[in-house]
Design an enzyme around this catalytic site. Structure first.
Site, mmCIF file in Angstrom:
data_model
loop_
_atom_site.group_PDB
_atom_site.id
_atom_site.type_symbol
_atom_site.label_atom_id
_atom_site.label_comp_id
_atom_site.label_asym_id
_atom_site.label_seq_id
_atom_site.Cartn_x
_atom_site.Cartn_y
_atom_site.Cartn_z
ATOM 1 N N GLY A 160 0.861 -1.185 0.000
ATOM 2 C CA GLY A 160 0.000 0.000 0.000
ATOM 3 C C GLY A 160 0.896 1.233 0.000
ATOM 4 N N VAL B 117 0.646 -13.031 4.389
ATOM 5 C CA VAL B 117 1.334 -13.321 5.649
ATOM 6 C C VAL B 117 0.292 -13.798 6.654
ATOM 7 C CG1 VAL B 117 2.573 -12.262 7.580
ATOM 8 C CG2 VAL B 117 3.233 -11.734 5.233
ATOM 9 N N GLU C 156 -17.627 11.832 0.710
ATOM 10 C CA GLU C 156 -17.338 11.718 -0.726
ATOM 11 C C GLU C 156 -18.322 10.768 -1.404
ATOM 12 O OE1 GLU C 156 -12.632 12.942 -0.375
ATOM 13 O OE2 GLU C 156 -13.124 10.836 -0.547
ATOM 14 N N ASP D 169 -1.365 2.617 8.539
ATOM 15 C CA ASP D 169 -2.616 2.414 9.277
ATOM 16 C C ASP D 169 -2.516 1.355 10.357
ATOM 17 O OD1 ASP D 169 -3.724 4.257 7.629
ATOM 18 O OD2 ASP D 169 -5.223 2.933 6.718
ATOM 19 N N ALA E 256 -2.943 8.590 3.728
ATOM 20 C CA ALA E 256 -1.840 8.189 2.860
ATOM 21 C C ALA E 256 -0.523 8.946 3.139
ATOM 22 C CB ALA E 256 -2.267 8.343 1.404
HETATM 23 C C1 LIG Z 1 -12.214 4.430 0.742
HETATM 24 C C2 LIG Z 1 -10.981 5.088 1.307
HETATM 25 C C3 LIG Z 1 -10.722 6.423 1.027
HETATM 26 C C4 LIG Z 1 -9.587 7.033 1.519
HETATM 27 N N1 LIG Z 1 -9.360 8.345 1.213
HETATM 28 C C5 LIG Z 1 -8.206 8.928 1.603
HETATM 29 C C6 LIG Z 1 -7.895 10.248 1.190
HETATM 30 O O1 LIG Z 1 -8.677 10.905 0.503
HETATM 31 N N2 LIG Z 1 -6.694 10.776 1.572
HETATM 32 C C7 LIG Z 1 -5.810 10.061 2.337
HETATM 33 O O2 LIG Z 1 -4.724 10.560 2.624
HETATM 34 N N3 LIG Z 1 -6.091 8.824 2.761
HETATM 35 C C8 LIG Z 1 -7.270 8.230 2.409
HETATM 36 N N4 LIG Z 1 -7.553 6.952 2.822
HETATM 37 C C9 LIG Z 1 -6.653 6.286 3.782
HETATM 38 C C10 LIG Z 1 -5.416 5.752 3.077
HETATM 39 O O3 LIG Z 1 -5.768 5.030 1.943
HETATM 40 C C11 LIG Z 1 -4.676 4.889 4.090
HETATM 41 O O4 LIG Z 1 -4.334 5.657 5.195
HETATM 42 C C12 LIG Z 1 -3.416 4.312 3.475
HETATM 43 O O5 LIG Z 1 -3.758 3.453 2.415
HETATM 44 C C13 LIG Z 1 -2.603 3.558 4.522
HETATM 45 O O6 LIG Z 1 -1.485 3.006 3.900
HETATM 46 P P1 LIG Z 1 -0.872 1.640 4.433
HETATM 47 O O7 LIG Z 1 0.354 1.420 3.653
HETATM 48 O O8 LIG Z 1 -0.790 1.675 5.910
HETATM 49 O O9 LIG Z 1 -1.989 0.545 4.101
HETATM 50 P P2 LIG Z 1 -2.706 0.183 2.733
HETATM 51 O O10 LIG Z 1 -2.494 1.241 1.722
HETATM 52 O O11 LIG Z 1 -4.102 -0.172 3.094
HETATM 53 O O12 LIG Z 1 -1.924 -1.104 2.247
HETATM 54 C C14 LIG Z 1 -1.927 -2.301 2.945
HETATM 55 C C15 LIG Z 1 -1.459 -3.383 1.996
HETATM 56 O O13 LIG Z 1 -1.172 -4.548 2.753
HETATM 57 C C16 LIG Z 1 -1.682 -5.676 2.073
HETATM 58 N N5 LIG Z 1 -1.929 -6.690 3.104
HETATM 59 C C17 LIG Z 1 -2.741 -6.603 4.175
HETATM 60 N N6 LIG Z 1 -2.660 -7.708 4.918
HETATM 61 C C18 LIG Z 1 -1.776 -8.520 4.307
HETATM 62 C C19 LIG Z 1 -1.278 -9.817 4.601
HETATM 63 N N7 LIG Z 1 -1.665 -10.496 5.678
HETATM 64 N N8 LIG Z 1 -0.385 -10.369 3.752
HETATM 65 C C20 LIG Z 1 0.007 -9.709 2.637
HETATM 66 N N9 LIG Z 1 -0.428 -8.475 2.316
HETATM 67 C C21 LIG Z 1 -1.305 -7.882 3.139
HETATM 68 C C22 LIG Z 1 -2.936 -5.178 1.401
HETATM 69 O O14 LIG Z 1 -3.304 -6.003 0.301
HETATM 70 C C23 LIG Z 1 -2.505 -3.771 0.971
HETATM 71 O O15 LIG Z 1 -1.951 -3.765 -0.316
HETATM 72 C C24 LIG Z 1 -8.695 6.308 2.326
HETATM 73 C C25 LIG Z 1 -8.949 4.964 2.631
HETATM 74 C C26 LIG Z 1 -10.082 4.353 2.101
HETATM 75 C C27 LIG Z 1 -10.357 2.908 2.415
#
Ligand SMILES: Cc1cc2nc3c(=O)[nH]c(=O)nc-3n(C[C@H](O)[C@H](O)[C@H](O)COP(=O)(O)OP(=O)(O)OC[C@H]3O[C@@H](n4cnc5c(N)ncnc54)[C@H](O)[C@@H]3O)c2cc1C
Length: 425
Positions: free
Chosen positions: A14, A80, A172, A301, A317
């Site tokens: 992500g 995982v 949104e 997150d 993000a």
């Molecule tokens: C509908 C929606 C709208 C949003 N709008 C905004 C916005 O407008 N602006 C903003 O800044 N943020 C927004 N966010 C929040 C933002 O998307 C998150 O804060 C961000 O994606 C967090 O990044 P991350 O890398 O922690 O997790 P993520 O981007 O969620 O990535 C996690 C990754 O881990 C992978 N994963 C999970 N568990 C496992 C496992 N057990 N094994 C292997 N892979 C795994 C998943 O497939 C995913 O690819 C939004 C979120 C959503 C759901």
């Protein structure tokens, strides 16, 4: 592959994991990037797929092709299922165990129904491409079925869309559905008129967009009301059943209900037995390491990191990306923490020409804010093709009110919209 270089395993491609992997690409480390999906997803624009403004491929990029030119990054499609931190080992669902010198956990969050998991089948959340396509099917099928429905009660039910949760995603979604249901269909349908439809945004607290200053919440509320959205504040949902939402004693019959009310972190804390907050986010050290495990970082997150006001940084993000950069730099020995978040503003959009931005020192709203929101989102999308496709779709949508991705895929003629969505969820 035997190598004397440090092996970094990143779980999750992500925003956090991808940024860390990009930072480590081409450096003197071997990187294995594991994700259970084959694509990186630009979640901030998921609601546009759910409301037929964009196609799934516009907001997702294959992880493997992002790293095609980085020989030191290996991409693994796997899930995982556990971690053995004392052995520096990650357990995968399909492949064998994965040993590492450094581990970055960036597994994100999923939606939470606050213990009422039974609501999920009636009110799907929005987190993945499948969720978005499922919601799109439900919304578009409700309109199709309403066109031929002769019973006024059932027609009202079909044309009522309830969004639960008044945070940025709920706002949104509500704005985009209001535009889709009221304006876009006015040209294409004959029996239903834009005035037949009703979009209800239900929020438990006293205002929408609670993470924004009150002035911007008010502006967003006015913009949503101008689009015809019925906003219910101080209205905790007491039950969600088939075609029905209960808000206190108020019954809202609706075929389409969307959950945008809560999230919980991935099970990363459980894998490590680490201390976590009520949302399951690991309490990490200031340098983003998991306590007691010097070689394990948790970011995005799935981590609880206090900001300068002492409260946990929001799950957005930019936080995940900056943390991804910070841990990669620590692994490369370029810095030693602590992590400090630099905010460049908090944005939310309402429909196709209004947005609110909290810059911290001042606020902005309206059309200029929407333009800034649009440019920011196009800029941060991965891939040249996606940027052009999304830009062109928005210009088309802006000029014509048309939704380019208004496709209902699969069998459609006889299915009940909520059944279909349950299957897709
Ligand atoms: C509908 C929606 C709208 C949003 N709008 C905004 C916005 O407008 N602006 C903003 O800044 N943020 C927004 N966010 C929040 C933002 O998307 C998150 O804060 C961000 O994606 C967090 O990044 P991350 O890398 O922690 O997790 P993520 O981007 O969620 O990535 C996690 C990754 O881990 C992978 N994963 C999970 N568990 C496992 C496992 N057990 N094994 C292997 N892979 C795994 C998943 O497939 C995913 O690819 C939004 C979120 C959503 C759901």
């Amino acid at each position: 592959m035997e190598s004397s270089r440090p092996h970094v395993v990143i779980v999750g491609a992500g925003f956090g994991g991808l940024t860390a992997a990009k930072r480590l690409a081409g450096r003197s480390v071997d990187v294995t990037l594991v994700d259970r999906r084959n694509h990186h997803l630009f979640q901030p624009l998921l609601y546009q797929v759910a409301t037929a403004a964009l196609s799934p491929a516009d907001i997702a990029a294959p992880i493997r092709s992002i790293f095609a030119d980085a020989p030191n990054v290996r991409v693994l499609l796997d899930e995982v299922v556990g971690i053995d931190p004392s052995k520096n080992r990650v357990r995968l669902a399909r492949s064998g165990p994965l040993d590492h010198d450094w581990l970055i956990l960036a597994t994100g969050a999923r939606h939470s129904y606050f213990g009422r998991d039974g609501w999920a089948q009636h009110a799907p959340g929005l987190k993945s491409i499948e969720d978005a396509i499922g919601i799109r099917r439900r919304v578009l099928l409700a309109l199709e079925h309403a066109e031929t429905e002769v019973d006024p009660r059932r027609r009202n039910e079909l044309l009522t869309f309830v969004v639960i949760g008044g945070g940025p995603t709920g706002v949104e979604m509500a704005g985009a559905i209001a535009e889709l249901a009221r304006r876009t269909v006015s040209r294409d349908f004959r029996s239903i008129t834009p005035r037949c439809s009703r979009v209800v945004l239900v929020e438990a607290g006293p205002r929408i967009l609670p993470s924004f200053p009150p002035g911007l919440s008010n502006k967003a509320e006015l913009s949503l009301r101008a689009l015809g959205v019925d906003i219910r504040l101080n209205s905790p949902v007491s039950d969600v059943a088939q075609d029905l939402v209960l808000v206190g004693r108020d019954r809202i019959p609706a075929r389409t209900v969307i959950w945008a009310a809560g999230v919980e972190a991935s099970p990363a804390a459980r894998w490590l037995g680490a201390e976590h907050d009520p949302q399951g986010r690991i309490f990490v050290e200031r340098d983003l390491r998991v306590p007691h495990y010097d070689h394990v970082f948790a970011i995005g997150d799935t981590a609880n990191v206090p900001g300068i006001d002492g409260r946990a940084l929001p799950g957005i993000a930019p936080v995940a990306k900056q943390q991804g950069r910070c841990v990669a730099d620590q692994i490369l020995g370029r810095c030693s923490g602590p992590f400090t978040y630099r905010s460049f503003g908090n944005l939310a959009t309402i429909g196709r020409k209004s947005a609110v931005i909290d810059w911290g020192h001042h606020q902005q709203s309206g059309f200029i804010a929407w333009l800034i929101w649009s440019f920011a989102h196009i800029w941060f999308l991965i891939g040249f093709r996606s940027r052009i496709a999304v830009g062109l779709s928005w210009i088309w949508n802006y000029l014509t009110y048309q939704r380019s991705a208004r496709l209902i895929t699969g069998e459609t003629a006889t299915e009940h919209p909520s059944t279909i969505c349950r299957e897709a969820a």
